[in-house]
Design a protein around this motif. Structure first.
Motif, PDB file in Angstrom:
ATOM      1  N   LYS A   9     -15.662  14.626  -8.210  1.00  0.00           N
ATOM      2  CA  LYS A   9     -15.772  13.196  -8.510  1.00  0.00           C
ATOM      3  C   LYS A   9     -14.460  12.605  -9.023  1.00  0.00           C
ATOM      4  N   SER A  10     -13.534  13.451  -9.461  1.00  0.00           N
ATOM      5  CA  SER A  10     -12.299  12.952 -10.062  1.00  0.00           C
ATOM      6  C   SER A  10     -11.414  12.282  -9.019  1.00  0.00           C
ATOM      7  N   ASN A  11     -10.771  11.217  -9.436  1.00  0.00           N
ATOM      8  CA  ASN A  11      -9.858  10.484  -8.557  1.00  0.00           C
ATOM      9  C   ASN A  11      -8.664  11.357  -8.175  1.00  0.00           C
ATOM     10  N   ALA A  12      -8.224  12.214  -9.088  1.00  0.00           N
ATOM     11  CA  ALA A  12      -7.063  13.072  -8.831  1.00  0.00           C
ATOM     12  C   ALA A  12      -7.321  14.017  -7.667  1.00  0.00           C
ATOM     13  N   ALA A  13      -8.481  14.694  -7.681  1.00  0.00           N
ATOM     14  CA  ALA A  13      -8.801  15.650  -6.618  1.00  0.00           C
ATOM     15  C   ALA A  13      -8.951  14.947  -5.279  1.00  0.00           C
ATOM     16  N   ARG A  14      -9.569  13.764  -5.268  1.00  0.00           N
ATOM     17  CA  ARG A  14      -9.755  13.035  -4.010  1.00  0.00           C
ATOM     18  C   ARG A  14      -8.423  12.559  -3.436  1.00  0.00           C
ATOM     19  N   LEU A  15      -7.526  12.130  -4.290  1.00  0.00           N
ATOM     20  CA  LEU A  15      -6.191  11.730  -3.829  1.00  0.00           C
ATOM     21  C   LEU A  15      -5.449  12.920  -3.223  1.00  0.00           C
ATOM     22  N   LEU A  16      -5.500  14.063  -3.905  1.00  0.00           N
ATOM     23  CA  LEU A  16      -4.797  15.251  -3.410  1.00  0.00           C
ATOM     24  C   LEU A  16      -5.419  15.772  -2.121  1.00  0.00           C
TER      25      LEU A  16
ATOM     26  N   ALA B  39       0.824  -1.202   0.000  1.00  0.00           N
ATOM     27  CA  ALA B  39       0.000   0.000   0.000  1.00  0.00           C
ATOM     28  C   ALA B  39       0.860   1.254   0.000  1.00  0.00           C
ATOM     29  N   SER B  40       1.937   1.238   0.778  1.00  0.00           N
ATOM     30  CA  SER B  40       2.843   2.387   0.819  1.00  0.00           C
ATOM     31  C   SER B  40       3.483   2.615  -0.540  1.00  0.00           C
ATOM     32  N   GLU B  41       3.883   1.521  -1.186  1.00  0.00           N
ATOM     33  CA  GLU B  41       4.496   1.642  -2.502  1.00  0.00           C
ATOM     34  C   GLU B  41       3.482   2.150  -3.525  1.00  0.00           C
ATOM     35  N   THR B  42       2.240   1.627  -3.424  1.00  0.00           N
ATOM     36  CA  THR B  42       1.183   2.073  -4.337  1.00  0.00           C
ATOM     37  C   THR B  42       0.904   3.567  -4.163  1.00  0.00           C
ATOM     38  N   TRP B  43       0.855   4.024  -2.894  1.00  0.00           N
ATOM     39  CA  TRP B  43       0.586   5.438  -2.610  1.00  0.00           C
ATOM     40  C   TRP B  43       1.711   6.328  -3.136  1.00  0.00           C
ATOM     41  N   ASN B  44       2.947   5.935  -2.876  1.00  0.00           N
ATOM     42  CA  ASN B  44       4.079   6.779  -3.266  1.00  0.00           C
ATOM     43  C   ASN B  44       4.291   6.811  -4.776  1.00  0.00           C
ATOM     44  N   LYS B  45       3.838   5.767  -5.473  1.00  0.00           N
ATOM     45  CA  LYS B  45       4.067   5.708  -6.916  1.00  0.00           C
ATOM     46  C   LYS B  45       2.922   6.311  -7.731  1.00  0.00           C
ATOM     47  N   LYS B  46       1.965   6.929  -7.048  1.00  0.00           N
ATOM     48  CA  LYS B  46       0.927   7.647  -7.780  1.00  0.00           C
ATOM     49  C   LYS B  46       1.565   8.783  -8.584  1.00  0.00           C
ATOM     50  N   PRO B  47       1.076   9.062  -9.773  1.00  0.00           N
ATOM     51  CA  PRO B  47       1.655  10.161 -10.581  1.00  0.00           C
ATOM     52  C   PRO B  47       1.210  11.519 -10.043  1.00  0.00           C
ATOM     53  N   TRP B  48       1.757  11.912  -8.894  1.00  0.00           N
ATOM     54  CA  TRP B  48       1.271  13.101  -8.190  1.00  0.00           C
ATOM     55  C   TRP B  48       1.394  14.370  -9.038  1.00  0.00           C
ATOM     56  N   ARG B  49       2.458  14.459  -9.789  1.00  0.00           N
ATOM     57  CA  ARG B  49       2.639  15.669 -10.601  1.00  0.00           C
ATOM     58  C   ARG B  49       1.521  15.810 -11.635  1.00  0.00           C
ATOM     59  N   LYS B  50       1.179  14.719 -12.318  1.00  0.00           N
ATOM     60  CA  LYS B  50       0.108  14.763 -13.310  1.00  0.00           C
ATOM     61  C   LYS B  50      -1.247  15.001 -12.649  1.00  0.00           C
ATOM     62  N   LEU B  51      -1.433  14.416 -11.471  1.00  0.00           N
ATOM     63  CA  LEU B  51      -2.694  14.621 -10.757  1.00  0.00           C
ATOM     64  C   LEU B  51      -2.881  16.087 -10.386  1.00  0.00           C
ATOM     65  N   ALA B  52      -1.802  16.711  -9.867  1.00  0.00           N
ATOM     66  CA  ALA B  52      -1.883  18.123  -9.482  1.00  0.00           C
ATOM     67  C   ALA B  52      -2.145  19.007 -10.696  1.00  0.00           C
ATOM     68  N   GLN B  53      -1.506  18.703 -11.822  1.00  0.00           N
ATOM     69  CA  GLN B  53      -1.709  19.495 -13.032  1.00  0.00           C
ATOM     70  C   GLN B  53      -3.141  19.343 -13.552  1.00  0.00           C
ATOM     71  N   HIS B  54      -3.685  18.131 -13.464  1.00  0.00           N
ATOM     72  CA  HIS B  54      -5.061  17.892 -13.918  1.00  0.00           C
ATOM     73  C   HIS B  54      -6.058  18.686 -13.077  1.00  0.00           C
ATOM     74  N   VAL B  55      -5.877  18.646 -11.751  1.00  0.00           N
ATOM     75  CA  VAL B  55      -6.774  19.382 -10.857  1.00  0.00           C
ATOM     76  C   VAL B  55      -6.665  20.882 -11.103  1.00  0.00           C
ATOM     77  N   TYR B  56      -5.444  21.374 -11.303  1.00  0.00           N
ATOM     78  CA  TYR B  56      -5.270  22.813 -11.517  1.00  0.00           C
ATOM     79  C   TYR B  56      -5.931  23.263 -12.814  1.00  0.00           C
ATOM     80  N   ARG B  57      -5.895  22.427 -13.847  1.00  0.00           N
ATOM     81  CA  ARG B  57      -6.548  22.793 -15.116  1.00  0.00           C
ATOM     82  C   ARG B  57      -8.052  22.982 -14.917  1.00  0.00           C
TER      83      ARG B  57
END
Length: 566
Positions: free
Chosen positions: A55-62, A11-29
């Motif tokens: 509803k987006s997975n990116a926003a919920r993760l962030l 779970a820790s590896e799964t969490w850390n390997k999320k594409p956080w940079r792309k998620l943040a850029q998607h939410v900001y757009r």
């Protein structure tokens, strides 16, 4: 044991390997689209984009990452007692905060915590929501903040991204530097505790599902020990979304007081920071009318002005035995001066006065009381620990006041601190002479200045070591959601509270995180990382500024070194 640890590691590896940079850029757009639609007044598009974002997975993760890893209160538990959330539980929480589940899970009461007000006998009540409710509020804030950033008045500076106390003070200086004015120095009585829920929800005017969720948070109640108290009004101080809701409740004051004025007339000028605000105008009669207008405007939201903290004064001449005013810890006043020291108009005409902004007297006394209290508490500790304890206090206080006329005050504080340290050394060595004490605790530098320093090289930071640097006010209606990321990253690099090692690292990295490469924002918590993991190696090439969550990821077990990709 290895089998039990495997799921957590996965779970820790799964969490850390999320594409956080792309998620943040998607939410900001999406946030940028919400901001622009709100500017156009396109309510339907705003609400459709807000639903899409939440509803987006990116926003919920962030949202979950911000609450569980970034926020300063991440280790403060709500009534459920949960404060440390593992990566496995974070992934579960991401699914739980989906808006489709909000009707099934009723908001839980907040936990009451009392904290002392600085320099006062009073205590401030905080309401700490559960971790799950905080994540939901963070998600809702992501959607609502861009919409309201496009609506908020330019004179509002408190609890808004990219704005600070120093911007409010700079705005006041620009408003009075060429002309003395009367001041309505106002304070709202119990602002967070008395906001009318129905009036706030009506003003919020959002779609049904989100409106019901916010209503649930507002009316969740308070638990103090085993005692439950329902909340029929007010927003809990301590909630993620509470500052935004308070700003929404107070929005419209500037429009109300300027209504009816012609372009050729002098406009009243309002500067607001959260529930504290001042109104400036050269006509006393207009100030009295404005006070009546503001009282009526606040009454619609269930609020009133505090009689004991609201007063009228003047910036230059005595009025009701008062001259000038204090705001956000600064003392603002104008002094009549001669022709050699006078301020001048843009045309070069002598004004006959000078505008001076300094730290307020009570703030200075409180700071020196704090250094004295710490020295008494550590009277039996070694010198290096005294230096380690005092340096952050001195640095933080002087950085806050470094943008105004503070040089003489910094020198005065150093004189008092020198006597406090002298008393501390004499208390430790009552049978030793002054020469022996001086050789043991004080060292001289090349410029012949005495330093309170250890033989190993640890030095006390004097107040005068902080140099004055003027603050440039934020542009009127600018917002971090307007897309001008370069402007905001440049402002962050010159923020008055970011100095020393961190400021230099931001300059080298052009305002970008050394790990994920994203531009820092005003709300980000930034930490310094030692690339070679040697905390004693403080060479500039070894120090990098990282987001707090990036710092955690960097030191996670098995993390790859991504510095080389920056």
């Amino acid at each position: 044991m290895a089998e039990r640890k495997a799921p957590l590691d996965t779970a820790s590896e799964t969490w850390n390997k999320k594409p956080w940079r792309k998620l943040a850029q998607h939410v900001y757009r999406i946030q940028k689209r919400i901001y622009r639609a709100s500017q156009r007044g396109d309510v339907r598009t705003v609400q459709k984009l807000e639903k899409l974002l939440m509803k987006s997975n990116a926003a919920r993760l962030l949202a979950v990452r911000r609450v569980t890893q970034d926020n300063q209160g991440k280790k403060t538990a709500g009534i459920d007692g949960i404060k440390a959330v593992t990566p496995a539980k974070r992934l579960i929480m991401v699914d739980q905060i989906h808006p489709k589940h909000w009707k099934q899970h009723k908001a839980k009461p907040v936990r009451r915590v009392w904290i002392p007000k600085p320099g006062k006998a009073e205590r401030r009540p905080l309401g700490i929501p559960t971790m799950l409710d905080r994540s939901k509020q963070a998600l809702a804030k992501m959607a609502l903040e861009p919409e309201w950033e496009a609506k908020f008045e330019p004179s509002s500076y408190g609890f808004r991204p990219g704005r600070s106390c120093h911007d409010a003070i700079a705005a006041i200086f620009l408003a009075i530097r060429y002309k003395p004015k009367f001041v309505l120095d106002a304070d709202i009585k119990g602002c967070f505790d008395n906001i009318n829920h129905e009036a706030l929800l009506k003003k919020l005017h959002t779609y049904t599902n989100l409106s019901h969720a916010i209503k649930g948070w507002l009316r969740a109640g308070v638990m103090e020990g085993i005692d439950f108290t329902p909340t029929k009004q007010g927003t809990p101080q301590g909630g993620v979304i509470s500052p935004l809701l308070a700003n929404i409740a107070l929005h419209g004051l500037e429009e109300a007081i300027t209504k009816g004025y012609k372009r050729t007339e002098e406009q009243p000028f309002l500067v607001r920071y959260a529930d504290d605000f001042v109104v400036l105008h050269s006509d006393k009669g207009k100030i009295d009318q404005i006070a009546v207008t503001i009282t009526a405007q606040l009454a619609d939201m269930g609020l009133t002005l505090s009689p004991s903290k609201t007063r009228v004064t003047h910036t230059l001449t005595p009025y009701q035995e008062n001259v000038g005013f204090d705001f956000l810890g600064f003392s603002i006043r104008q002094f009549p001066v001669g022709k050699t020291h006078t301020g001048r108009s843009p045309q070069g005409r002598s004004l006959g006065f000078k505008t001076i902004i300094k730290p307020e007297k009570e703030g200075i006394k409180q700071h020196l009381r704090e250094t004295k209290r710490r020295l008494r508490r550590l009277r039996s500790r070694p010198q290096w620990q005294i230096i380690k304890e005092l340096n952050p206090v001195i640095r933080g206080w002087t950085n806050y006041y470094r943008t105004v006329v503070s040089s003489k005050i910094f020198n005065g504080c150093d004189n008092v601190l020198w006597h406090q340290l002298r008393q501390w050394t004499r208390r430790r060595h009552p049978n030793k002479g002054s020469q022996w004490i001086r050789k043991k605790y004080w060292k001289t530098e090349e410029n012949c200045q005495w330093m309170f320093a250890t033989p190993e090289g640890a030095k006390l930071r004097w107040h005068r070591n902080t140099h004055i640097r003027r603050h440039v006010k934020v542009r009127g209606e600018a917002s971090p959601y307007d897309g001008r990321l370069l402007y905001w990253s440049q402002r962050l690099k010159t923020h008055p509270l970011l100095t020393g090692t961190l400021a230099k690292a931001l300059q080298r990295q052009n305002g970008r995180c050394g790990w994920c490469g994203l531009l820092f924002t005003d709300e980000d918590i930034i930490e310094i990382d030692h690339r070679d993991r040697d905390r004693n190696n403080n060479a500039s090439t070894n120090l990098f500024a990282l987001h707090r969550h990036c710092h955690d990821e960097r030191h996670a077990k098995g993390a790859e070194d991504r510095y080389q990709s920056q």
